[in-house]
Design a protein around this motif. Sequence first.
Motif, PDB file in Angstrom:
ATOM      1  N   VAL A  16       0.740  -1.345   0.455  1.00 14.22           N
ATOM      2  CA  VAL A  16       0.051  -0.192  -0.129  1.00 14.22           C
ATOM      3  C   VAL A  16       0.432   1.238  -0.205  1.00 14.22           C
ATOM      4  CG1 VAL A  16      -0.448   0.675   2.610  1.00 14.22           C
ATOM      5  CG2 VAL A  16      -2.286   0.734   0.405  1.00 14.22           C
ATOM      6  N   SER A  17       2.250   1.205   0.501  1.00 11.98           N
ATOM      7  CA  SER A  17       3.356   2.420   0.292  1.00 11.98           C
ATOM      8  C   SER A  17       3.861   2.536  -1.182  1.00 11.98           C
ATOM      9  CB  SER A  17       4.176   2.238   1.164  1.00 11.98           C
ATOM     10  OG  SER A  17       4.151   1.512   2.672  1.00 11.98           O
ATOM     11  N   ARG A  18       3.785   1.756  -1.601  1.00 11.70           N
ATOM     12  CA  ARG A  18       3.944   1.830  -3.509  1.00 11.70           C
ATOM     13  C   ARG A  18       2.800   2.435  -4.334  1.00 11.70           C
ATOM     14  NH1 ARG A  18       8.569  -0.482  -4.084  1.00 11.70           N
ATOM     15  NH2 ARG A  18       9.833  -1.336  -3.124  1.00 11.70           N
ATOM     16  N   VAL A  19       1.757   1.627  -3.695  1.00  8.04           N
ATOM     17  CA  VAL A  19       0.100   2.148  -4.354  1.00  8.04           C
ATOM     18  C   VAL A  19       0.281   3.958  -4.090  1.00  8.04           C
ATOM     19  CG1 VAL A  19      -2.477   2.700  -4.157  1.00  8.04           C
ATOM     20  CG2 VAL A  19      -1.078   0.219  -3.920  1.00  8.04           C
ATOM     21  N   ALA A  20       0.613   4.666  -2.845  1.00  2.52           N
ATOM     22  CA  ALA A  20       0.376   5.904  -2.207  1.00  2.52           C
ATOM     23  C   ALA A  20       1.823   6.478  -3.336  1.00  2.52           C
ATOM     24  CB  ALA A  20       0.624   6.366  -1.061  1.00  2.52           C
ATOM     25  N   ALA A  21       2.903   6.052  -2.975  1.00  4.79           N
ATOM     26  CA  ALA A  21       3.796   6.217  -4.143  1.00  4.79           C
ATOM     27  C   ALA A  21       3.069   6.832  -5.556  1.00  4.79           C
ATOM     28  CB  ALA A  21       5.037   5.924  -3.908  1.00  4.79           C
ATOM     29  N   ASP A  22       3.113   5.223  -6.163  1.00  3.68           N
ATOM     30  CA  ASP A  22       3.046   5.197  -7.105  1.00  3.68           C
ATOM     31  C   ASP A  22       1.312   6.817  -7.931  1.00  3.68           C
ATOM     32  OD1 ASP A  22       4.681   3.539  -7.873  1.00  3.68           O
ATOM     33  OD2 ASP A  22       2.981   1.643  -7.732  1.00  3.68           O
ATOM     34  N   THR A  23       0.607   6.580  -7.315  1.00  7.91           N
ATOM     35  CA  THR A  23      -0.424   7.530  -7.435  1.00  7.91           C
ATOM     36  C   THR A  23      -0.335   8.813  -7.098  1.00  7.91           C
ATOM     37  OG1 THR A  23      -1.494   6.861  -5.439  1.00  7.91           O
ATOM     38  CG2 THR A  23      -2.338   6.004  -7.143  1.00  7.91           C
ATOM     39  N   GLY A  24       0.844  10.037  -6.811  1.00  6.20           N
ATOM     40  CA  GLY A  24       1.312  11.201  -7.179  1.00  6.20           C
ATOM     41  C   GLY A  24       1.987  11.205  -5.508  1.00  6.20           C
ATOM     42  N   ALA A  25       1.860  10.251  -4.514  1.00  2.00           N
ATOM     43  CA  ALA A  25       2.648  11.174  -2.463  1.00  2.00           C
ATOM     44  C   ALA A  25       3.677  11.525  -2.594  1.00  2.00           C
ATOM     45  CB  ALA A  25       1.577   9.952  -1.999  1.00  2.00           C
ATOM     46  N   THR A  26       4.237  12.901  -3.071  1.00  3.02           N
ATOM     47  CA  THR A  26       5.671  12.253  -2.373  1.00  3.02           C
ATOM     48  C   THR A  26       5.970  11.701  -1.211  1.00  3.02           C
ATOM     49  OG1 THR A  26       5.319  14.967  -2.165  1.00  3.02           O
ATOM     50  CG2 THR A  26       6.120  14.144  -4.332  1.00  3.02           C
ATOM     51  N   ARG A  27       5.329  11.753  -0.004  1.00  4.19           N
ATOM     52  CA  ARG A  27       5.374  11.684   1.513  1.00  4.19           C
ATOM     53  C   ARG A  27       4.169  11.002   1.553  1.00  4.19           C
ATOM     54  NH1 ARG A  27       6.068  17.159   0.654  1.00  4.19           N
ATOM     55  NH2 ARG A  27       3.476  17.891   1.357  1.00  4.19           N
ATOM     56  N   VAL A  28       4.398  10.212   2.004  1.00  2.85           N
ATOM     57  CA  VAL A  28       4.410   8.782   3.144  1.00  2.85           C
ATOM     58  C   VAL A  28       4.235   8.758   4.357  1.00  2.85           C
ATOM     59  CG1 VAL A  28       3.186   6.272   2.664  1.00  2.85           C
ATOM     60  CG2 VAL A  28       3.833   7.369   0.740  1.00  2.85           C
ATOM     61  N   LEU A  29       3.546   8.845   5.230  1.00  2.00           N
ATOM     62  CA  LEU A  29       3.266   9.235   6.607  1.00  2.00           C
ATOM     63  C   LEU A  29       2.594   7.408   7.133  1.00  2.00           C
ATOM     64  CD1 LEU A  29       2.096  12.473   7.154  1.00  2.00           C
ATOM     65  CD2 LEU A  29       4.009  11.349   6.800  1.00  2.00           C
ATOM     66  N   LEU A  30       2.389   7.291   8.416  1.00  2.00           N
ATOM     67  CA  LEU A  30       1.652   6.626   9.312  1.00  2.00           C
ATOM     68  C   LEU A  30       1.804   6.867  10.551  1.00  2.00           C
ATOM     69  CD1 LEU A  30       3.721   4.350  10.356  1.00  2.00           C
ATOM     70  CD2 LEU A  30       3.295   2.852   8.229  1.00  2.00           C
ATOM     71  N   PHE A  31       1.335   6.276  11.843  1.00  2.00           N
ATOM     72  CA  PHE A  31       1.434   6.572  12.856  1.00  2.00           C
ATOM     73  C   PHE A  31       1.632   4.823  13.309  1.00  2.00           C
ATOM     74  CE2 PHE A  31      -1.335  10.640  12.460  1.00  2.00           C
ATOM     75  CZ  PHE A  31      -0.179  11.069  13.487  1.00  2.00           C
ATOM     76  N   THR A  32       2.592   4.785  14.997  1.00  2.05           N
ATOM     77  CA  THR A  32       1.834   3.772  15.049  1.00  2.05           C
ATOM     78  C   THR A  32       1.933   4.120  16.567  1.00  2.05           C
ATOM     79  OG1 THR A  32       3.843   3.830  16.041  1.00  2.05           O
ATOM     80  CG2 THR A  32       3.725   3.087  13.930  1.00  2.05           C
ATOM     81  N   ASP A  33       1.526   2.863  17.562  1.00  5.92           N
ATOM     82  CA  ASP A  33       0.514   2.535  18.362  1.00  5.92           C
ATOM     83  C   ASP A  33       2.325   2.733  19.427  1.00  5.92           C
ATOM     84  OD1 ASP A  33       0.545   2.495  22.000  1.00  5.92           O
ATOM     85  OD2 ASP A  33      -1.600   1.217  21.115  1.00  5.92           O
ATOM     86  N   LEU A  34       2.884   3.488  20.278  1.00  6.26           N
ATOM     87  CA  LEU A  34       4.337   3.342  21.412  1.00  6.26           C
ATOM     88  C   LEU A  34       4.063   2.642  21.954  1.00  6.26           C
ATOM     89  CD1 LEU A  34       5.063   6.763  21.251  1.00  6.26           C
ATOM     90  CD2 LEU A  34       6.125   5.548  19.845  1.00  6.26           C
ATOM     91  N   SER A  35       3.017   1.184  22.097  1.00  6.98           N
ATOM     92  CA  SER A  35       3.594   0.905  23.381  1.00  6.98           C
ATOM     93  C   SER A  35       2.921  -0.685  22.505  1.00  6.98           C
ATOM     94  CB  SER A  35       1.778   0.364  23.845  1.00  6.98           C
ATOM     95  OG  SER A  35       0.428   0.393  23.534  1.00  6.98           O
ATOM     96  N   ASN A  36       3.051  -0.240  21.171  1.00 11.28           N
ATOM     97  CA  ASN A  36       3.207  -2.037  20.904  1.00 11.28           C
ATOM     98  C   ASN A  36       5.130  -2.028  19.919  1.00 11.28           C
ATOM     99  OD1 ASN A  36       3.554  -3.515  18.151  1.00 11.28           O
ATOM    100  ND2 ASN A  36       1.285  -3.398  17.614  1.00 11.28           N
ATOM    101  N   PRO A  37       5.689  -2.410  20.675  1.00  4.84           N
ATOM    102  CA  PRO A  37       6.984  -2.463  19.780  1.00  4.84           C
ATOM    103  C   PRO A  37       7.302  -3.080  18.527  1.00  4.84           C
ATOM    104  CG  PRO A  37       6.887  -3.873  21.970  1.00  4.84           C
ATOM    105  CD  PRO A  37       6.173  -2.657  21.101  1.00  4.84           C
ATOM    106  N   THR A  38       5.719  -3.909  18.304  1.00 12.51           N
ATOM    107  CA  THR A  38       6.488  -5.153  17.437  1.00 12.51           C
ATOM    108  C   THR A  38       5.989  -3.966  16.323  1.00 12.51           C
ATOM    109  OG1 THR A  38       5.472  -6.946  18.228  1.00 12.51           O
ATOM    110  CG2 THR A  38       5.467  -7.204  15.790  1.00 12.51           C
ATOM    111  N   SER A  39       4.753  -3.497  15.649  1.00 10.44           N
ATOM    112  CA  SER A  39       5.026  -2.681  14.864  1.00 10.44           C
ATOM    113  C   SER A  39       6.003  -1.526  14.763  1.00 10.44           C
ATOM    114  CB  SER A  39       2.962  -2.365  14.199  1.00 10.44           C
ATOM    115  OG  SER A  39       2.991  -1.184  15.708  1.00 10.44           O
ATOM    116  N   ASN A  40       6.050  -0.744  15.657  1.00  6.53           N
ATOM    117  CA  ASN A  40       7.314   0.296  15.734  1.00  6.53           C
ATOM    118  C   ASN A  40       8.499  -0.413  15.020  1.00  6.53           C
ATOM    119  OD1 ASN A  40       6.927   2.658  17.014  1.00  6.53           O
ATOM    120  ND2 ASN A  40       5.427   1.128  18.129  1.00  6.53           N
ATOM    121  N   ALA A  41       8.997  -1.385  15.384  1.00  4.92           N
ATOM    122  CA  ALA A  41      10.444  -2.294  14.693  1.00  4.92           C
ATOM    123  C   ALA A  41       9.927  -2.151  12.960  1.00  4.92           C
ATOM    124  CB  ALA A  41      10.681  -3.312  15.553  1.00  4.92           C
ATOM    125  N   LEU A  42       8.604  -3.034  13.054  1.00  3.66           N
ATOM    126  CA  LEU A  42       8.287  -3.393  11.486  1.00  3.66           C
ATOM    127  C   LEU A  42       8.132  -2.088  10.491  1.00  3.66           C
ATOM    128  CD1 LEU A  42       6.679  -4.444   9.127  1.00  3.66           C
ATOM    129  CD2 LEU A  42       4.618  -4.275  10.636  1.00  3.66           C
TER     130      LEU A  42
END
Length: 268
Positions: A220-246
């Motif tokens: 989905v990050s590639r979808v964003a870039a391919d459709t014109g996004a020059t910046r791709v962002l996301l939020f993570t929950d700091l209590s979830n080390p697995t997703s932050n590391a991923l």
Amino acid sequence: MTWHFTEDTAAFRTAAGTHLAAEPARNTAVLTLMDGADRLGWWTEPDGRVTGVLAVSPSGTLDLGATTEEAALALAFPAGEEPTEVRGETAVVEAYAKASGRPWTPAVRMRLFRLGELTPPDPAPAGRHRTATGADVPLVAAWTREFATAIGDEPAEDYTGFVTERISEGRLVLWEAPDGRAVSMAAVSRTIEGQARVHLVYTPPADRGKGYAAGATEAVSRVAADTGATRVLLFTDLSNPTSNALYQRLGYRPVTDHLSVEFTGTAR
């Protein structure tokens, strides 16, 4: 120095456009929400510069964009119109919450990430990604309800319209296991001011730990870039080390820490 408020998105863009464009990542929530907001606001300095923006949703949630602590301390709402929740960068949210005089409690601590160089997951998960279709709406709606519950939100009665919009615009991908089962999903927002935000990254419990979320997020990050996004962002929950590391393994880099607080009463 003062806050100005409007319900007119065009007027808000005219007044705060320079500030929004200068700090698009830090203003991502306001940029995303402003077309459906009940109230929009901007803070002006004596020289006319805008150094703070906000959006209030129909549900009463206040989102603060790139805003100074001074502006947050000066922010006040009429009695009966105070927000039920406030979200934004940690120091600014804490400043507003403390100055409000209302009892409050921290709800979730988040970290905003911006994609640098996208790095495919290694090892690659088994299976492949595909763009979700209309036939997937019931499954994705059910997963969205599970996702809301998992992150501590009160789930909506029906997510059909919510997911149909994303699917019809090609903004939601599914990861399929080798047997053809959909096992994970990820979506991306519309591109606004050159940036898009990844969200709804979810894998049902039975299929976790196999890298499927990494595959869906990369796709989905590639979808964003391919459709014109020059910046791709996301939020993570700091209590979830697995997703932050991923996300960092995929090439996402920290921008700012955020806090969401809930108000539990009226001003003392």
